[in-house]
Scaffold this motif. Structure first.
Motif, PDB file in Angstrom:
ATOM      1  N   VAL A  95       0.871  -1.180   0.000  1.00 35.74           N
ATOM      2  CA  VAL A  95       0.000   0.000   0.000  1.00 35.74           C
ATOM      3  C   VAL A  95       0.902   1.222   0.000  1.00 35.74           C
ATOM      4  O   VAL A  95       1.532   1.553   1.018  1.00 35.74           O
ATOM      5  CB  VAL A  95      -0.927   0.022   1.233  1.00 35.74           C
ATOM      6  N   ALA A  96       0.990   1.903  -1.123  1.00 36.75           N
ATOM      7  CA  ALA A  96       1.930   3.009  -1.268  1.00 36.75           C
ATOM      8  C   ALA A  96       1.686   4.096  -0.223  1.00 36.75           C
ATOM      9  O   ALA A  96       0.566   4.574  -0.054  1.00 36.75           O
ATOM     10  CB  ALA A  96       1.809   3.601  -2.675  1.00 36.75           C
ATOM     11  N   GLY A  97       2.750   4.452   0.497  1.00 41.07           N
ATOM     12  CA  GLY A  97       2.671   5.552   1.452  1.00 41.07           C
ATOM     13  C   GLY A  97       2.019   5.214   2.780  1.00 41.07           C
ATOM     14  O   GLY A  97       1.860   6.094   3.626  1.00 41.07           O
ATOM     15  N   ARG A  98       1.653   3.960   2.990  1.00 44.74           N
ATOM     16  CA  ARG A  98       0.880   3.614   4.188  1.00 44.74           C
ATOM     17  C   ARG A  98       1.628   3.946   5.480  1.00 44.74           C
ATOM     18  O   ARG A  98       1.099   4.650   6.344  1.00 44.74           O
ATOM     19  CB  ARG A  98       0.494   2.135   4.173  1.00 44.74           C
ATOM     20  N   ASN A  99       2.838   3.451   5.631  1.00 39.76           N
ATOM     21  CA  ASN A  99       3.559   3.702   6.873  1.00 39.76           C
ATOM     22  C   ASN A  99       3.915   5.174   7.044  1.00 39.76           C
ATOM     23  O   ASN A  99       3.944   5.697   8.163  1.00 39.76           O
ATOM     24  CB  ASN A  99       4.816   2.834   6.948  1.00 39.76           C
ATOM     25  N   HIS A 100       4.196   5.830   5.928  1.00 36.39           N
ATOM     26  CA  HIS A 100       4.465   7.269   5.968  1.00 36.39           C
ATOM     27  C   HIS A 100       3.257   8.009   6.548  1.00 36.39           C
ATOM     28  O   HIS A 100       3.385   8.817   7.480  1.00 36.39           O
ATOM     29  CB  HIS A 100       4.773   7.764   4.552  1.00 36.39           C
ATOM     30  N   LEU A 101       2.082   7.722   6.015  1.00 36.70           N
ATOM     31  CA  LEU A 101       0.865   8.391   6.472  1.00 36.70           C
ATOM     32  C   LEU A 101       0.503   7.977   7.894  1.00 36.70           C
ATOM     33  O   LEU A 101       0.152   8.816   8.732  1.00 36.70           O
ATOM     34  CB  LEU A 101      -0.285   8.095   5.517  1.00 36.70           C
ATOM     35  N   PHE A 102       0.575   6.682   8.176  1.00 38.52           N
ATOM     36  CA  PHE A 102       0.207   6.204   9.505  1.00 38.52           C
ATOM     37  C   PHE A 102       1.066   6.850  10.592  1.00 38.52           C
ATOM     38  O   PHE A 102       0.556   7.327  11.616  1.00 38.52           O
ATOM     39  CB  PHE A 102       0.364   4.684   9.584  1.00 38.52           C
ATOM     40  N   LEU A 103       2.370   6.868  10.389  1.00 40.03           N
ATOM     41  CA  LEU A 103       3.263   7.432  11.399  1.00 40.03           C
ATOM     42  C   LEU A 103       3.100   8.944  11.519  1.00 40.03           C
ATOM     43  O   LEU A 103       3.195   9.498  12.617  1.00 40.03           O
ATOM     44  CB  LEU A 103       4.715   7.068  11.083  1.00 40.03           C
ATOM     45  N   SER A 104       2.819   9.596  10.406  1.00 41.00           N
ATOM     46  CA  SER A 104       2.613  11.049  10.445  1.00 41.00           C
ATOM     47  C   SER A 104       1.367  11.405  11.244  1.00 41.00           C
ATOM     48  O   SER A 104       1.383  12.304  12.098  1.00 41.00           O
ATOM     49  CB  SER A 104       2.515  11.609   9.018  1.00 41.00           C
ATOM     50  N   PHE A 105       0.281  10.679  11.002  1.00 38.39           N
ATOM     51  CA  PHE A 105      -0.945  10.937  11.751  1.00 38.39           C
ATOM     52  C   PHE A 105      -0.814  10.464  13.196  1.00 38.39           C
ATOM     53  O   PHE A 105      -1.349  11.097  14.112  1.00 38.39           O
ATOM     54  CB  PHE A 105      -2.136  10.261  11.060  1.00 38.39           C
ATOM     55  N   ALA A 106      -0.095   9.379  13.412  1.00 38.04           N
ATOM     56  CA  ALA A 106       0.138   8.915  14.776  1.00 38.04           C
ATOM     57  C   ALA A 106       0.926   9.947  15.576  1.00 38.04           C
ATOM     58  O   ALA A 106       0.687  10.126  16.778  1.00 38.04           O
ATOM     59  CB  ALA A 106       0.893   7.587  14.753  1.00 38.04           C
ATOM     60  N   ALA A 107       1.845  10.643  14.914  1.00 34.80           N
ATOM     61  CA  ALA A 107       2.627  11.676  15.593  1.00 34.80           C
ATOM     62  C   ALA A 107       1.740  12.851  16.019  1.00 34.80           C
ATOM     63  O   ALA A 107       1.893  13.383  17.127  1.00 34.80           O
ATOM     64  CB  ALA A 107       3.757  12.161  14.687  1.00 34.80           C
ATOM     65  N   VAL A 108       0.820  13.241  15.163  1.00 36.11           N
ATOM     66  CA  VAL A 108      -0.114  14.311  15.523  1.00 36.11           C
ATOM     67  C   VAL A 108      -0.965  13.875  16.718  1.00 36.11           C
ATOM     68  O   VAL A 108      -1.178  14.641  17.678  1.00 36.11           O
ATOM     69  CB  VAL A 108      -1.007  14.691  14.325  1.00 36.11           C
ATOM     70  N   TYR A 109      -1.432  12.639  16.674  1.00 38.18           N
ATOM     71  CA  TYR A 109      -2.231  12.101  17.779  1.00 38.18           C
ATOM     72  C   TYR A 109      -1.399  12.041  19.058  1.00 38.18           C
ATOM     73  O   TYR A 109      -1.865  12.431  20.138  1.00 38.18           O
ATOM     74  CB  TYR A 109      -2.727  10.701  17.409  1.00 38.18           C
TER      75      TYR A 109
END
Length: 218
Positions: A95-109
């Motif tokens: 899934v292209a970009g999945r970990n990038h997006l997940f970790l970025s949103f997890a950081a905001v959370y």
């Protein structure tokens, strides 16, 4: 770290559940964040929810369904067959970009939760060719997140240099071997525990467990 908060990127699978047990040992307060990205099986989210409840940690689901709009792959499209990559190509489950997006949103959370530690189960040893599971990517993203939010996040990857056999060994060291065996969901077909036994994820999981148990019993 014993007095600090942490957020685990959590799917309810073998790797993230092992990481959750690791985090519970290392940190005073642990939260989990799970992502709904239109994956094949909502069972994955329910599994994660149940594990978090049983272990007594907070559970939060973020809607990331936009990934399904952007990326056609076997994890988000039922009409695409699950398969390994051939001749250097990425597996159909990438899934292209999945970990990038997940970790970025997890950081905001995490920032909103007052936590600076992020834990993810990515692994370069058994990473199936996924580029966003590599150590160099994680280190790069860690720097980027800190610059983007003027924070001091630390991304922890307890499994980065472990193969599946060693990941099972870590679960055993954390007194979680039976729990991970029976209650996690790694199967691409949404079957908990040992799974279907035929998809690439189940085969990797079973081979690692068999190797560890043989070594343990020797």
């Amino acid at each position: 770290m014993k007095e600090e908060k942490a957020v685990v990127v959590f799917s309810g699978g073998q790797d993230s559940t092992t990481c959750l047990f690791w985090a519970l040992k290392e940190f005073k307060e642990v939260h989990t964040v799970t992502f709904d990205y239109g994956q094949r099986h909502s069972e994955e989210i329910e599994c994660a929810r149940e594990i978090a409840a049983e272990l007594g940690v907070s559970f939060h689901v973020l809607d990331m369904s936009l990934i399904n709009q952007l990326s056609a792959n076997a994890l988000t499209r039922s009409d695409i067959e699950v398969g390994v990559g051939e001749e250097g190509e990425l597996p159909s489950t990438f899934v292209a970009g999945r970990n990038h997006l997940f970790l970025s949103f997890a950081a905001v959370y995490a920032r909103e939760m007052g936590a600076r530690h992020l834990i993810t189960g990515v692994c370069e040893t058994d990473f199936s060719g996924y580029p966003d599971c590599r150590d160099v990517f994680i280190k790069s993203l860690n720097v980027t997140l800190n610059l983007a939010m003027d924070e001091q996040f630390v991304i922890h990857t307890p499994l980065m240099w472990l193969n599946k056999e060693q990941t099972w060994e870590l679960a055993d060291q954390l007194d979680a071997l039976s729990f991970v065996q029976e209650k996690t969901l790694t199967c691409y077909h949404g079957i908990r525990g040992g799974g279907c036994g035929e998809c690439p994820s189940c085969i990797l999981r079973r081979n690692g467990l068999d190797a560890y148990l043989r070594r343990k019993e020797a």
